[in-house]
Structure formats: structure tokens, C-alpha cells
Design a protein around this motif. Structure first.
Motif, PDB file in Angstrom:
ATOM      1  N   VAL B  26      40.856  57.704  41.099  1.00  0.00           N
ATOM      2  CA  VAL B  26      41.813  57.394  40.036  1.00  0.00           C
ATOM      3  C   VAL B  26      42.687  58.640  39.914  1.00  0.00           C
ATOM      4  N   PRO B  27      44.028  58.486  39.834  1.00  0.00           N
ATOM      5  CA  PRO B  27      44.861  59.691  39.757  1.00  0.00           C
ATOM      6  C   PRO B  27      44.814  60.343  38.379  1.00  0.00           C
ATOM      7  N   GLY B  28      45.227  61.576  38.345  1.00  0.00           N
ATOM      8  CA  GLY B  28      45.328  62.335  37.097  1.00  0.00           C
ATOM      9  C   GLY B  28      46.213  63.524  37.405  1.00  0.00           C
ATOM     10  N   ASN B  48      41.204  52.978  42.120  1.00  0.00           N
ATOM     11  CA  ASN B  48      40.340  52.067  41.365  1.00  0.00           C
ATOM     12  C   ASN B  48      40.736  52.038  39.898  1.00  0.00           C
ATOM     13  N   ALA B  49      40.242  51.030  39.209  1.00  0.00           N
ATOM     14  CA  ALA B  49      40.550  50.914  37.784  1.00  0.00           C
ATOM     15  C   ALA B  49      39.876  52.015  36.976  1.00  0.00           C
ATOM     16  N   ASN B  50      38.690  52.438  37.391  1.00  0.00           N
ATOM     17  CA  ASN B  50      38.071  53.591  36.740  1.00  0.00           C
ATOM     18  C   ASN B  50      37.196  54.354  37.734  1.00  0.00           C
TER      19      ASN B  50
END
Lengths: 581, 581
Positions: B26-28, B48-50
Motif C-alpha cells: 500500500v503506498p504512503g 492492496n486495499a490494506n
């Protein structure tokens, strides 16, 4: 013979004495037996779809319960005890799934009691190869990990259940005193061991050592002199004013002194925004913030995201900062509990000797003109419109991303509690937190609506919380900003990058998919998708949307690259810094 | 001048050399910049969603990639390098959300490279109050936590990117050699620092020290003598035979010696079930398991859940146990790598001197009679029916709960890979794992279908993985056992307890809700709900269900308290033990 109760009943019953009437979690074999004692404890079980959701919900519950102790920002308050949230998970897989939420509670000073059902005491002793262990005989690995994100730990692997009860009580005291999460290791074979029921009548020791009177007096005198001397003073409210219970004091000081008052993002809702001295959120350096000769900071959480990359933090030389048990004047940290000091400070405050003529700098977003009915819904117009839709006593949750940066500019009625992350900034936090807030609102009869401003990327992280909301018939209103991705991240890097896209879900079908009843008078559900201004206005005109009953989920289509105008320069700058490295 | 590439490109490119062509995450903000270098690395991003879903998916990917190295349980194999899964998350909130999955990889010996995008080196040095930190200046807290669930850690906070590359390479070697997850701390400001492109041509050091020849020879002789002398020998295949790559050797030994062979639950699929010596899963003590005079254990994972509360573990006195780098004979642990020893052992094996007349004890569940069309679908009938529906090369994932206990009794075609948890047993693991398996199947052209037997409680934990499956157009077939709760837990405690209920979702609407295309020829989607035997047969007769293309989700309604008959005595006993304490 004295009446006895099982230890687990004792453990759960104590929570009621801390304003906590529901415990969140997911069952597992190590927790099943203790769950049988919940009814006798009169604690409601809220079984969540997963533990991360449960952890965030417990955090939300604690935040709402804390604010329930005062009814308005003008300071009148209920006589409620200090409050906590509670979380119950199983060993290993359960507790680790919740650990991000618990760490967030730690970072943002939310008192949450995390009880973990673990293997039997004998299995601990022998290092048995139990399921959910790492298979190496070291069963204590997770407790060691949890130790780093909790302020105190209760290890109930005792021979004597009464000793376990005492250990637990001490840790509850730490939870309240330090306003941080605590960890409770409850072996599965001790839960039905008897303890005297009368132990519950022994009051929890929540006492706080009195401040040193002489030092406190000296610090108050210094603060009063600084206020007296200041020509361009500023009050900054921040997010920890909520858990540290500074709201009444802070607003009183602002009223009496007329000192201009602003807030960091996480401190939104702390200030009575009808005060003439309210200057709006401090989202970037202003003339006042850069030239003030005294800055009083309440409950600061000085992260980059909360302070426009630290650019809005006053120089240490001019600042006086109030934290839980320290008051910092310049570089000098005084070990003083702030709250009692602030109460005494107020008694000695005099009305202002001068008027602070700083121009009003607050450009609220409510002034935007109403767009044409067929036009798309822009971020700027949306947040301006919602400002006028809010009502006193609403609890607002602002998801990380555009809801946080758009929502902080809304003009709020008083009182309003806002839950906005100041440092943790974990996407996915706010939907489960809203579930927890709604549960606390029901348990504690907190007035007003629970309103979540959600992002689509956030919703996808913890979407199953919607099922928890529905299953427990909780009252929540959700405005979901549907912009097909992580718009906030796009502005930092990768405006058109695939990695900033999220799949298109059919959000208006969410409630039905997650099991909402059809046409229930008892639990009304409103699901709508809107893409134009007329459609939004149509929803807002619906009498169901204004009520505080049932579930509403409004899917609001916005442009993928739209963010509130006011935030663009800051986001651009942050992106440049990121790419320069 | 030598050609250079950015460090992040180097980091990602190395994964291709380990059979890994997709990275999950998951990006950040701390990861965004590095993500720009994925295309040049020819690594596919699976957003992914999480992060929990991403972690489980990376684990599933690694498990599928490992088995892709051999094509059948009869031992023919592709010449593929050792393989890993890969996970990329952001600092704090991201990595902690994935930590349950990574710990599971550790417990079950799956090699996963967990890369974490962290603050800049300068922020680390100054202990800056960055977002996602605990606000106390101690930025290393999470790395300390991760250290406990990874076998090696690469800290890339170097002045010199080339040094960072070397540190990374060493840790990749540990990941492969120890078959455990590793942790990579990649500061956000080092990702574009140049390293020589030629470094990628330097082979990774994956070498394994040779066994001590004399000791190895002695151990082989001992084993041969024990086999020779045994009158009632038994082979037990377990789950770590997958990552330790024992499958070919184990089946060869079974074939040559004709020794009766069984498996623990996690070892399902390891054995060629068409062997005459196949005796079925060892789900409770049998005459053979309790009276054998030699038990050869392959890849053991001796948890309570995997061994019927340890009741099926042979006495140490009769057992020889093959782990990754130890061979244990009785109480004596030999530091010997098992795989090369097993290869040499096979060369010295002679055909059996005797025939082992132990009666076939395997009562496969495929023999149940076909029920009437209008009857409900029982656990017993369902698993029996599915046995005959499977095809060679299927990869089966058995969710924790009834799918694991029902699925292990299915009669499998050869080869079949089964992913069933031996110790971690985390509900919610298998849907994301199926996503990872499907991604690996596509990347590595693994033949056969990805088939998930899911529970409703499990599905609710990580349901958003269905969106990831759809978004990336992955081919997965899901049979969802819909029994309105945690049936497995009901049998342990609280048969009718509220805490064992889960909300009723409209599972057949799931694919549509999560964004599946309508009527797409390119990505066909089949969603059905069945409650009777006729409805189930109708679905199984659909030609779409048999194909390996697209998504199928079959919601199968079963009784809330139904579990496979064979498992009832064991579950009852476990429940009694739980309540007795």
C-alpha cells in the motif's frame, strides 16, 4: 464466606467504573471462556469483523467518552469519571492485527485497555508449541512488542487471582493517569478463578500527585507576567487538549484575555469558533504566527503534518506549552501537571489591559458561492457547503487525506468534537473510529450526530466496519469523497501514477452488501451516490439525512486530482522536498 | 563512467532473481518516490486495499513460487532459483498493519522480503517528530518490534548507497537460506542514490555450507538401519515440507520403501495420495501412530491444532525428524541440512525387505452417498463431493475453521498444492493468500486453478482482497462456507453464544460491490448462492466453474452448528479442556 466472582468478571466490571460500557474485539479460543462472563459484568460485547477495526473503534470510543465529560466548549461539565476504551483480542494473531491501532492510541494519548487472552499458565511455563505462537517456545514475544506501544503492562500469570486483580487495578490507574494504552496478559485458565466480589468496591487509585505548590505558583506568575507584557500574543489549541481535558480552561483563558486564538489541524473543534478572537486554523505561517511575542500552546502534537512541516511552530523563545504533566517555558521543562495549574491560572487572570488589533485572518471556506446545479462537486465548494450543514453537538471524524485538509477549514458550531489525526495519520482509522464513537454515544447518551468525512482509499482499508455499524444498529452518517485514489498522495508524488489509483467500488451498494435491513423503520438506511451539485443539494434536503438515527452513506464523486485550493501550495512544496532527496 | 541505477531500482530488481515478479503493498508518503522505480525494475506493483492483505498475499505468493519449482509430487522439477515473496509498506502505520502476516510467515517458514519506506536519514538522526512516529523522537521502535519476527534485518541508513546494496544482498541470502521473512529499512531519501548497474550481475550468495560428510554418513547409516529393522514404520508428512522442498524426496522414499504414509493437516498435499501406502491424514491417534516403532517426520510443525492436541506425535524414542538444517533422532539433534542428506539417503535405499501389512485406515470422505436434491448441504457431504471435483495441479487454500478440518480429509489428485495453516491459524489469511497465489501463478505460469475454501468469519476479516483480485483480473475460485459464524469456535465454547455469530452479508453481491465488471468476456465473473444439494450440483455442472479463468464466488449456506463428523470428538474434547480450566 465472602461472595466471589470469576476474575474475568472482575476485569470487565472494572471498566464500567471508567465510563466504558462496551468492549470491542474478535473472539478466539484463548478468549472464548472469558467472554462468557461479559453478561454478568454488564459490559456489552461488540464483535468486530477484524481486530484492526476493533482497535480503532476502542480508540474512538475512548475519545468520545472523554469529551462526554464536558458538554460544551464553554465549560459546563458532567461529573463523569475519567474514561477509557477497551479492546479484547486473542493471543498473537489477534493482538498483532490490532497493534497499529494501539500504537496510534499511544501516539495520540488515547487511554485504551487492551486485554489479550493468552495460553494457559502451564503452557507459558513449558513453552508449549501452541497455535498462534512462533513455534520456538518463546511465548512472550508479542508481549515484548506490545510493551513498546503501551505505557504499562499487567501480567496476570499469577498463582493467585486476587493478586492478578491488584496488578490489573494498578495498570488501569496508569492508563488513566498517563492517558495512554495499557496491555493486559490474561491467561485462558485464570479467567474463572474466584476473587472476592467486594474488591470491586475498593475504589481504583486514580490519584494524581499534587503539583509542588511553590513551583506551580512561580510558573503561574511567570505566565501572567508574560501575558501582561505581550503585545502580539497568540493561543494555539492542539489535539491533545481533548484527552488532557484542557478544553474548558483554554476557552476560558481565550475569553477572559481576548488573546487571538488559532488551532493546529488536530486541535480542530477545541476552540469555540464564535469567539471574536478566533482566527481560524493555523495551516501555514501567518503574520501573527511568525511575529507573535507569546504563544500559548495547549496539548501540542508537533508533527510535520500537523504543523505544515513544522513551519507554524512558534520559536521556543516565545512559547509556553501545556502538556499533560509538563509546562514548558522556552527551553525549561517544569514537571507540573497542566490542568490544575490552568485552573489556578484562570483565577488569577484579569481582563485584558489592551485589545489585540491583529486583523482577522480566518478565511473560512463557507463563503464560496453556490455553484450551478449541473456542475461537478469540487473540494472547495463541498467543504464550504458542509460548514453550514453542521449542528451543535455533532462529532465529526475527518479521515486522513482530503477530508482532514478540507474539514479543518470548516466553520464549526459550538460545541463540536472533531477527531482528526495529528501524528498517526493512518488511513482507514476513521470508519472504525466512527463505529466506536457511535457506540459510546449510545452507551453514554452523548447528544448529537456521529458524522464521518471519509475518503475512498480510507474506506477500502477498513470497510468491514460498516458491517459492525449495521450489526449493532449504530447511528452514523458518512460522506465518502470518491475520487478514485489517494488524492493527497498524488499531490506529493505521482499525480497520474497507477499506485495512487484505487479500484472503483459501488459504494452506494455497501450498506446492502454488508447486511443492512431493507426498509426498516427501526434502523433506517439511506444510501446515495451524487456527482452534481443538484444531486448533493437534493440529498441534503432529505429529512432523513439531517436526523441522528440510522445509517447514511453518501458517495460523492469528485475529480481525481482535486484538493482544497488552500492546501495546494503546501502539498506542492512537500512534493518538491520529497523529489529533491 | 560505469552505468548507474537508482538504489530503489536495484532493490526491486534483485527480487526478480529470486523468482519474484510482483511486489505487494500500500503506498504512503515514505514509499512514493521509490515506487517510481518499479517500472524500470520490471517488477509489477500490486496495490492492496490494506497492508494486512498485502502481507498475506506476499506470503501466498512465496508459497506458490516455492512449489512452482517442482511440477509434481513425483519429483520432476523445473530449474528455478529459490523464491521469495515481497511486501512494501510505509513506516509505522503500514508496517504495523502487516505485522500479523509477517509474523505468520515467520512461524510457518515462508521467505518474504518486507521492505519498509521510512523517514529520511536526517530525520532519523535528529529524531524528528514525523508523522507515523510515536512523537517521542524514538524512530526505531517499529524496527525493534519487527526484529522479533524476522530472521535478518537490513538497515539501509547508509551514507553510501553501494554499501546499502551489499547489506541488502546479505539479508536476501538469509531470507532464502533460513526460509524466513527479513526486514529492510529503506529511508525515503536514499532511494534515488546511484549504484553501479553491474552490481546486479554479481550473483547473490545463496550458498549453503556443506554438511559434515562424516556425520552425514553416520546419520544416513543410522536411518537406514532403523528402516531396515522397523516392523511398523510410518512416514508423516507435514507442512514445512513445502518451504523446505522435501516433497520429491519424501515421496520417493515412500515409493521405494512402501512404508505407510500419513500427514498432519498442514502437510496435506505433500504426499502423492495415489500411493498404495497412503493411509490418509493423521487427525487423531490411530493404532499405527501409537504402536509404530519408527516414525519419519518431514517438515514438522508440531502445534496443538496440527497434531490433535499433540496426541498424534510419535514418541521421541521412535522418531526421526527432518527439519531445514537439523535431523533429530530421538533426543539427539544433528546440525545437518536435511535436503542434501535425503538425496544421499535415497541413493542408498533398497526396496523393502518386508511388506507392511497395516490395514488401510484411511476413511476418505468421498464415499458419502449423494443426498436428495432438496436437502440442505451438510459439511460431510460437501467435502466428499468436492473431493471428486478437484483436478491435478489445483492449488487449494483451506481457511482456518471448518474448511481446514473438512478439506484435509478430501482425497486429492496428484499433484495438488494445499495451503493450510499448521500453527499460525489466523482467520482471514487465506483470501489474500489466494490473491498472492493467483498473482504468482500468472507471473510464473504455474498450471492449474487457485481454489479457496473460505469461511464467512474469515472472509469478513479481509474481504477487501476480493477487490484486489478483481482489480488485477486474477483467476480465483472461492467456495464460501456460509454458516453465520465461527462454527469451529462454537464447538469449543458457546454453541449459541452471540460472540460466535457474524453478521449476514450478501456474499453473492460481493464481486459486484467490489467493482467486478458486468458481462466481461475477458474477465468472467460467476457469483452464486446455493442452499440445497440440487443448487450446488447445478453450479458444479456450469462449465464456467470448471475453468481456470476469471472469478467465481459460491456462497454455500450450511447449518450454523455443522462441522465434519470426524472432527466432532476432537473439538468436544478440546472444549471440555477449555471449560475445565
Amino acid at each position: 464466606m465472602a461472595t466471589t466472582i470469576p476474575l474475568a468478571q472482575y476485569i470487565f466490571s472494572r471498566l464500567r467504573q471508567l465510563n466504558c460500557y462496551s468492549i470491542h474485539g474478535v473472539p478466539g479460543d484463548y478468549t472464548l471462556r472469558a467472554l462468557d462472563f461479559l453478561p454478568a459484568s454488564k459490559i456489552r460485547w461488540i464483535g468486530n469483523a477484524n481486530e484492526l477495526c476493533a482497535g480503532y473503534a476502542a480508540d474512538g470510543y475512548a475519545r468520545a467518552a472523554a469529551v462526554a465529560r464536558f458538554t460544551t466548549a464553554t465549560g459546563s461539565r458532567k461529573a463523569l469519571p475519567p474514561s477509557v476504551g477497551a479492546l479484547y483480542t486473542t493471543y498473537g494473531v489477534g493482538e498483532l492485527s490490532a497493534i497499529n491501532a494501539v500504537a496510534g492510541s499511544y501516539a495520540e494519548s488515547t487511554p485504551v485497555v487492551h486485554i489479550v487472552g493468552t495460553p494457559s499458565r502451564k503452557q507459558w511455563q513449558t513453552g508449549a508449541c501452541v497455535h498462534h505462537s512462533l513455534s520456538d517456545g518463546n511465548l512472550g514475544v508479542y508481549a515484548e512488542m506490545e510493551r513498546r506501544i503501551t505505557c504499562a503492562q499487567a501480567d496476570l500469570r499469577c498463582d493467585d487471582a486476587q493478586e492478578a486483580a491488584s496488578i490489573y487495578d494498578r495498570v488501569l490507574g496508569q492508563c488513566v493517569r498517563q492517558s495512554k494504552p495499557v496491555y493486559v496478559n490474561m491467561p485462558s485458565d485464570i479467567v474463572s478463578s474466584p476473587v472476592p466480589a467486594a474488591l470491586l468496591d475498593r475504589p481504583l487509585d486514580l490519584s494524581i500527585p499534587a503539583n509542588d505548590a511553590a513551583e506551580e505558583d512561580k510558573v503561574i506568575s511567570t505566565i501572567l507576567a508574560r501575558i501582561q507584557a505581550a503585545e502580539r500574543p497568540l493561543i494555539i489549541a492542539d489535539g491533545l487538549s481533548y484527552p488532557f481535558d484542557f478544553i474548558a480552561e483554554l476557552n476560558k483563558i481565550a475569553r477572559v484575555t481576548s488573546i487571538p486564538i488559532m488551532c493546529y489541524s488536530a486541535g480542530k473543534g477545541v476552540v469555540d469558533e464564535s469567539l471574536p478572537s478566533w482566527r481560524g486554523p493555523l495551516t501555514g505561517p501567518t503574520e501573527l504566527s511568525t511575529t507573535s511575542d507569546l504563544a500559548l500552546l495547549f496539548g501540542p502534537l508537533l508533527s510535520d503534518t500537523n504543523t505544515a512541516a513544522w513551519s507554524t511552530i512558534p520559536d521556543a523563545g516565545v512559547s509556553i506549552s501545556f502538556a499533560l504533566d509538563t509546562v514548558t517555558i522556552g527551553d525549561r521543562i517544569h514537571k507540573i501537571r497542566s490542568k490544575p495549574l490552568l485552573e489556578k491560572l484562570i483565577d488569577r487572570l484579569s481582563s485584558p489591559q489592551r485589545s489585540y488589533s491583529t486583523p482577522k485572518q480566518h478565511t473560512t471556506n463557507e463563503s464560496a458561492r453556490s455553484p450551478s446545479p449541473s456542475s461537478a462537486i469540487s473540494q472547495d465548494n463541498f467543504w464550504a457547503r458542509m460548514s453550514s450543514w453542521l449542528k451543535p453537538h455533532d462529532t465529526l471524524l475527518l479521515a486522513n487525506g482530503t477530508p482532514l485538509i478540507g474539514g479543518r477549514d470548516m466553520r464549526l458550531p459550538t460545541p463540536t468534537q472533531v477527531i482528526a489525526s495529528g501524528i498517526w495519520c493512518s488511513i482507514g482509522q476513521m470508519l472504525p473510529a466512527a463505529q466506536g464513537v457511535a457506540a459510546a454515544s449510545r452507551d453514554l447518551a452523548i447528544p448529537g450526530r456521529t458524522i464521518l468525512f471519509e475518503g475512498d482509499g480510507s474506506f477500502q482499508v477498513t470497510c468491514q466496519s460498516l458491517s459492525d455499524i449495521i450489526w449493532y444498529r449504530l447511528d452514523v452518517t458518512i460522506f465518502l469523497v470518491n475520487n478514485a485514489g489517494y488524492a493527497y498522495e498524488r499531490w506529493l508524488n505521482g499525480m497520474d501514477a497507477e499506485y495512487n489509483d484505487v479500484p472503483g467500488w459501488r459504494y452506494a451498494d455497501a450498506a446492502r452488501f454488508f447486511g443492512a435491513p431493507d426498509n426498516s423503520a427501526e434502523y433506517p438506511v439511506l444510501s446515495r451516490k451524487v456527482a452534481t451539485w443538484a444531486e448533493l443539494e437534493d440529498v441534503l434536503a432529505d429529512e432523513q439525512i439531517a436526523s441522528d438515527r440510522g445509517l447514511k452513506l453518501i458517495d460523492i464523486v469528485m475529480e481525481t486530482d482535486d484538493v482544497p485550493s488552500a492546501s495546494r501550495p503546501g502539498l506542492k512544496r512537500a512534493g518538491e522536498i520529497l523529489r529533491a532527496s
